[in-house]
Design an enzyme around this catalytic site. Structure first.
Site, PDB file in Angstrom:
ATOM      1  N   GLY A   1       0.803  -1.221   0.000  1.00  0.00           N
ATOM      2  CA  GLY A   1       0.000   0.000   0.000  1.00  0.00           C
ATOM      3  C   GLY A   1       0.832   1.266   0.000  1.00  0.00           C
TER       4      GLY A   1
ATOM      5  CG  HIS B   1       3.178   0.558  -5.326  1.00  0.00           C
ATOM      6  ND1 HIS B   1       3.297   1.649  -4.500  1.00  0.00           N
ATOM      7  CD2 HIS B   1       3.852  -0.450  -4.716  1.00  0.00           C
ATOM      8  CE1 HIS B   1       3.996   1.328  -3.430  1.00  0.00           C
ATOM      9  NE2 HIS B   1       4.359   0.049  -3.535  1.00  0.00           N
TER      10      HIS B   1
ATOM     11  CD  GLN C   1       7.520  -7.443   3.897  1.00  0.00           C
ATOM     12  OE1 GLN C   1       6.729  -8.244   3.387  1.00  0.00           O
ATOM     13  NE2 GLN C   1       8.141  -6.518   3.179  1.00  0.00           N
TER      14      GLN C   1
ATOM     15  CB  SER D   1       5.544   3.333   0.686  1.00  0.00           C
ATOM     16  OG  SER D   1       5.013   2.597  -0.384  1.00  0.00           O
TER      17      SER D   1
HETATM   18  P1  AMP Z   1       6.020  -2.484  -1.565  1.00  0.00           P
HETATM   19  O1  AMP Z   1       4.636  -1.952  -1.447  1.00  0.00           O
HETATM   20  O2  AMP Z   1       7.071  -1.470  -1.222  1.00  0.00           O
HETATM   21  O3  AMP Z   1       6.214  -3.810  -0.895  1.00  0.00           O
HETATM   22  O4  AMP Z   1       6.251  -2.749  -3.109  1.00  0.00           O
HETATM   23  C1  AMP Z   1       5.369  -3.545  -3.860  1.00  0.00           C
HETATM   24  C2  AMP Z   1       5.975  -3.785  -5.211  1.00  0.00           C
HETATM   25  O5  AMP Z   1       6.200  -2.540  -5.863  1.00  0.00           O
HETATM   26  C3  AMP Z   1       7.350  -4.483  -5.137  1.00  0.00           C
HETATM   27  O6  AMP Z   1       7.452  -5.406  -6.211  1.00  0.00           O
HETATM   28  C4  AMP Z   1       8.305  -3.335  -5.317  1.00  0.00           C
HETATM   29  O7  AMP Z   1       9.553  -3.715  -5.852  1.00  0.00           O
HETATM   30  C5  AMP Z   1       7.536  -2.480  -6.299  1.00  0.00           C
HETATM   31  N1  AMP Z   1       8.016  -1.095  -6.261  1.00  0.00           N
HETATM   32  C6  AMP Z   1       8.115  -0.296  -5.179  1.00  0.00           C
HETATM   33  N2  AMP Z   1       8.662   0.885  -5.533  1.00  0.00           N
HETATM   34  C7  AMP Z   1       8.910   0.819  -6.863  1.00  0.00           C
HETATM   35  C8  AMP Z   1       9.470   1.709  -7.821  1.00  0.00           C
HETATM   36  N3  AMP Z   1       9.888   2.919  -7.479  1.00  0.00           N
HETATM   37  N4  AMP Z   1       9.567   1.309  -9.107  1.00  0.00           N
HETATM   38  C9  AMP Z   1       9.141   0.067  -9.457  1.00  0.00           C
HETATM   39  N5  AMP Z   1       8.613  -0.823  -8.619  1.00  0.00           N
HETATM   40  C10 AMP Z   1       8.497  -0.451  -7.335  1.00  0.00           C
END
Ligand code: AMP
Length: 283
Positions: A31, A37, A61, A188
Site C-alpha cells: 500500500g 506500484h 517482514q 512509500s
Molecule cells: P512495496 O509496497 O514497497 O512492498 O512494493 C510492492 C511492489 O512494488 C514491489 O514489487 C516493489 O519492488 C515495487 N516497487 C516499489 N517501488 C517501486 C518503484 N519505485 N519502481 C518500481 N517498482 C516499485
C-alpha cells in the site's frame, strides 16, 4: 473494482475466470501506492485478462517494530488510485486473515547466500517474512504472472528462486524502477523524509549513475570508496552498505571481469528513514 478482505471470498470469485482459462496478473504491495506500484498494475493489465492487486502491510517482514508502526497506511487513497487505472480486483486482508492464531509460519527453503548478503544481513528475518507472505498470496491468487519491481532487486531474486524451487506455475515479471524527475527512486517511505532530507535524497541516484559511468575504468574497491565518501559528504546520510554484486547470485564482485552481470546496490538511512536503491551497471 471488486474488493475482497477474506481469502475465501477472493478464491470463490477467482474460480470462474481460472476455470475459463483467463490469465490473471498479480501485483502484491504494502500500500501507500505511488506511480512505481501503479506501473506494475498497468503492465499487468496490458498482459493479462484480469489484474489482482493486494495491499497488506506484512508484519512478519519487519525486523524493526517502529518501522512497522510508522509504515504509511493510506488505504482510501490507494483504492481510488487503483480504481482510476481500472484495476479489476483488490485484496485487502487483515493480519488475522493472513496469519490465523495458532497457525505456524514456516518456509522450508534454503536460499543459500541469497538471503545472507545486503538486505538479508542488515534485516535479519526480513526475506523469510517476504517469502512466506508471497508464497501464501501466490497460492491464494494462482496468477499466471506476478509483477515485482527491480527497486527491490534482492527481493526479486529471492522470489524468483522460491518460485523455481517450489515449481509454482507463475511467471515472475521484473519491472523497471520508477523514479521521481530528480532521480530519487519512488518509495512509500519517501513521504517520511523532511523537506531538507528530500532535497538531499537525489544525491543517492546521482552517485549510482556516476558509479555506472566509471565502472570498468578504475578498481572496484576505489570506486566503492569514492561512492561511499561522496554520499556521506552529507552527515544526514548513514550508509549501511554499498555493494557491487552479481545480478543473480548477488555475491560481491571483486573485479570487472563480469561487468555485464554487475549491479551496484545501496542501503542507507537518511535521517530516520531507511532507503534502498540500485543500478544495473550493464544495461
Ligand atoms: P512495496 O509496497 O514497497 O512492498 O512494493 C510492492 C511492489 O512494488 C514491489 O514489487 C516493489 O519492488 C515495487 N516497487 C516499489 N517501488 C517501486 C518503484 N519505485 N519502481 C518500481 N517498482 C516499485
Amino acid at each position: 473494482m471488486k474488493q475482497f478482505t477474506t481469502i475465501s471470498s477472493l478464491t470463490t470469485y477467482l474460480e470462474e475466470p481460472i476455470s475459463k482459462g483467463l490469465t490473471i496478473g498479480f501485483v502484491p504491495t504494502m500500500g501507500a501506492l505511488h506511480p512505481g506500484h501503479l506501473n506494475l498494475v498497468k503492465r499487468s493489465k496490458l498482459e493479462n485478462d484480469l489484474t489482482v492487486c493486494s495491499i497488506f502491510v506484512n508484519p512478519i517482514q519487519f525486523n524493526n517494530a517502529s518501522d512497522l508502526a510508522q509504515y504509511p497506511r493510506t488505504l482510501e487513497l490507494d483504492l481510488k488510485l487503483l480504481e482510476n487505472i481500472r484495476c479489476d480486483v483488490v485484496f485487502t486482508p487483515e493480519g488475522t486473515e493472513m496469519y490465523p492464531e495458532g497457525q505456524e509460519n514456516t518456509l522450508d527453503i534454503d536460499f543459500g547466500t541469497l538471503d545472507k548478503v545486503m538486505e538479508g544481513k542488515f534485516r535479519p528475518g526480513h526475506f523469510k517474512g517476504v517469502a512466506i507472505v508471497v508464497e501464501k498470496l501466490l497460492s491464494i491468487v494462482k496468477p499466471s504472472r506476478a509483477y515485482f519491481g527491480k527497486k527491490d532487486y534482492q527481493q526479486l531474486a529471492i522470489i524468483k528462486f522460491m518460485v523455481d524451487k517450489t515449481g509454482m506455475p507463475v511467471k515472475i515479471v521484473p519491472c523497471e524502477t520508477i523514479r521521481e524527475p530528480d532521480g530519487l527512486a519512488m518509495s512509500s517511505r519517501n513521504v517520511r523524509l523532511t523537506a531538507a532530507e528530500r532535497n538531499l535524497a537525489p544525491s543517492i541516484y546521482q552517485a549510482l549513475v556516476a558509479v555506472k559511468e566509471q565502472a570498468g575504468q578504475q578498481p572496484i574497491g576505489i570506486l566503492k570508496e569514492w561512492a561511499i565518501d561522496k554520499i556521506q559528504e552529507n552527515s544526514a546520510m548513514k550508509i549501511e552498505y554499498f555493494e557491487i554484486g552479481d545480478k543473480e547470485t548477488l555475491m560481491p564482485v571483486e573485479n570487472w571481469d563480469h561487468l555485464d552481470r554487475s549491479v551496484a546496490f545501496i542501503a542507507l538511512f537518511l535521517g530516520d528513514v531507511r532507503l534502498i536503491d540500485n543500478i544495473e551497471l550493464f544495461s
